[in-house]
Design an enzyme around this catalytic site. Sequence first.
Site, PDB file in Angstrom:
ATOM      1  N   CYS A 225       0.835  -1.209   0.000  1.00  0.00           N
ATOM      2  CA  CYS A 225       0.000   0.000   0.000  1.00  0.00           C
ATOM      3  C   CYS A 225       0.868   1.257   0.000  1.00  0.00           C
ATOM      4  CB  CYS A 225      -0.914  -0.018   1.221  1.00  0.00           C
ATOM      5  SG  CYS A 225      -2.047   1.382   1.259  1.00  0.00           S
TER       6      CYS A 225
ATOM      7  N   CYS B 225       0.373   4.682   7.072  1.00  0.00           N
ATOM      8  CA  CYS B 225      -0.285   4.502   8.377  1.00  0.00           C
ATOM      9  C   CYS B 225       0.676   3.735   9.305  1.00  0.00           C
ATOM     10  CB  CYS B 225      -1.597   3.736   8.206  1.00  0.00           C
ATOM     11  SG  CYS B 225      -2.622   4.427   6.885  1.00  0.00           S
TER      12      CYS B 225
ATOM     13  N   CYS C 296       0.327  -0.044  10.314  1.00  0.00           N
ATOM     14  CA  CYS C 296      -0.120  -1.048   9.357  1.00  0.00           C
ATOM     15  C   CYS C 296       0.998  -1.865   8.717  1.00  0.00           C
ATOM     16  CB  CYS C 296      -0.955  -0.377   8.271  1.00  0.00           C
ATOM     17  SG  CYS C 296      -1.718  -1.578   7.157  1.00  0.00           S
TER      18      CYS C 296
ATOM     19  N   CYS D   5     -16.491  -9.476   5.333  1.00  0.00           N
ATOM     20  CA  CYS D   5     -15.844  -8.169   5.149  1.00  0.00           C
ATOM     21  C   CYS D   5     -14.550  -8.335   4.363  1.00  0.00           C
ATOM     22  CB  CYS D   5     -15.570  -7.568   6.521  1.00  0.00           C
ATOM     23  SG  CYS D   5     -14.790  -5.957   6.415  1.00  0.00           S
TER      24      CYS D   5
ATOM     25  N   CYS E 130     -19.516  -6.409   3.490  1.00  0.00           N
ATOM     26  CA  CYS E 130     -18.811  -5.195   3.893  1.00  0.00           C
ATOM     27  C   CYS E 130     -17.509  -5.129   3.103  1.00  0.00           C
ATOM     28  CB  CYS E 130     -18.531  -5.282   5.392  1.00  0.00           C
ATOM     29  SG  CYS E 130     -17.487  -3.963   6.002  1.00  0.00           S
TER      30      CYS E 130
ATOM     31  N   CYS F 231     -19.407   1.702   8.664  1.00  0.00           N
ATOM     32  CA  CYS F 231     -18.710   1.015   9.742  1.00  0.00           C
ATOM     33  C   CYS F 231     -17.457   1.850   9.988  1.00  0.00           C
ATOM     34  CB  CYS F 231     -18.341  -0.407   9.305  1.00  0.00           C
ATOM     35  SG  CYS F 231     -17.217  -1.225  10.450  1.00  0.00           S
TER      36      CYS F 231
ATOM     37  N   ARG G 105     -17.891  -3.361  17.819  1.00  0.00           N
ATOM     38  CA  ARG G 105     -17.130  -4.569  17.452  1.00  0.00           C
ATOM     39  C   ARG G 105     -15.795  -4.596  18.191  1.00  0.00           C
ATOM     40  NH1 ARG G 105     -17.479  -4.109  12.174  1.00  0.00           N
ATOM     41  NH2 ARG G 105     -19.535  -5.015  12.377  1.00  0.00           N
TER      42      ARG G 105
END
Length: 331
Positions: free
Chosen positions: A47, A51, A54, A91, A124, A184, A256
Site C-alpha cells: 500500500c 499509516c 499497518c 468483510c 462489507c 462502519c 465490534r
Amino acid sequence: MRFDELKRVYEQPFFELLKQARAVHEAHWPENEVQLCTLLSIKTGGCSEDCSYCAQSARYSTGVDREQLMETCDILKRAEAARSNGSTRFCMGAAWKGVRDGTKRFDQVLEIVRSVSELGMEVCVTLGELGAEEARKLREAGVTAYNHNIDTSPEHYPKIVSTHTFQDRLNTIRHVQDAGMSVCCGGIVGMGETADDRLRMLEVLSEFNPQPESVPINSLMPMPGTPLEGAEPVTTFDLIRMIATTRIAVPGAKVRLSAGRTNMSEETQTLCFFAGANSIFYGDKLLTASNPQAQQDLALLEKLNLSPQTPNPALTAPAVEACRPLEPAMS
Ligand code: SAM
Ligand code: DTB
Ligand code: SF4
C-alpha cells in the site's frame, strides 16, 4: 455526544460506568447476541500509504509481501466457508489508498461484490478512499456496509498518517452515507494517544449524522517493522472503559471488539461483552494478523450464554455455483 459529556461518562467510578453502559446496552440490544463477521484480505500489502500501525504499508519492512487482487472464484469459496461456519457478515479488505471509477481494478471489485452478495450474508468492504460515483456503484453492486475508520482523534491523526488527512477520511464517509450504505467506522487504541484523544474520536463518531451502524474498536497489534511496533499497550481497564463509553455514545451501533483479541484473556473479553461489545471478527485470521480460533470463540460465547447472531432470513441464498471464467487478476 460532546467531549465534555463523554469525559464525564468515561471518568465515572468503574462500576458506575459499567452499570450505565449495561443499561444502555440492554435497552437497545435485548437479544444477547453477538454478530460474527469474517474478514478476508482480497488484496494484501504494497500500500502507498504510511499509516504507522499497518503491516501492509509498502514503506515499512514488515514481512508482508505485496500480492495481487484475489480471483473472484477463490473469494467466493472463502465467503461460502464463512457462511457455513456461522458468519453473518463477510468483510473484504484491500490495501489500497482508494479506488477510482473507470479502472479495471474497480470493475473487478464490483464483480466480486455482486457475486458475494448473492450468498445471503451482509457484505462489507474496506477499500480506502471513495468518491460519490464509486460509492454509488458499490451500493448498487450489493455492498451493505463500508468500513472506513477515523482511527484516532483529529489532533492525533497527523502523528500516525501523513499521506492522507483526517478530513479525507471524513469525505469518504460522507460519500458512503450519501450513497445509502451503512457506515462502519471506528478506530484503534494503543497508538500513543491520550484518553482525551480516544474521547475526541468518540465525539466525532457519535456526531455523525446518521450515527455509524457499527463501530470497530481495535486494540493495536504492534506489527514488527512498523513505527508503532514498540507502542505501549493500553491497560485492560482503559480498554473496558473505552468499550463502555462507546456503547453509551452510539447506543444503536454494533460495537465490534476487533483486532487484538489474541492478546486479551477470556475474562477481559467477557467484561467487554458486558460493557456493550456485540460483534467480533471470527475466524483465525484478520487481514494479515492472527485472531482467536473459531472454536475457542464459540466456546466462550457458550460459557457466557451469548448466541451468535441469527442470519437474516431475508438474505438466505443458494450455495455457490461453479465459478465462471474470469479476467486475469490485477494488482
Ligand atoms: N486500506 C483501507 C483503509 O485504510 O481503510 C482498508 C484496510 S485497513 C487495514 C482497515 C483498518 O484496520 C484500519 O483503519 C485500522 O483501524 C485497522 N488496523 C490495521 N492494522 C492494524 C493493527 N496493526 N492493529 C489494529 N488495527 C489495525
Ligand atoms: C477494522 O476496524 N479492523 C479490521 C477491519 N476493520 C478491516 C482490520 C484489522 C486488521 C488487523 C491487522 C492485520 O490483520 O493486519
Ligand atoms: Fe494502506 Fe489501509 Fe494499511 Fe493505511 S491502513 S497502509 S491505507 S492498507
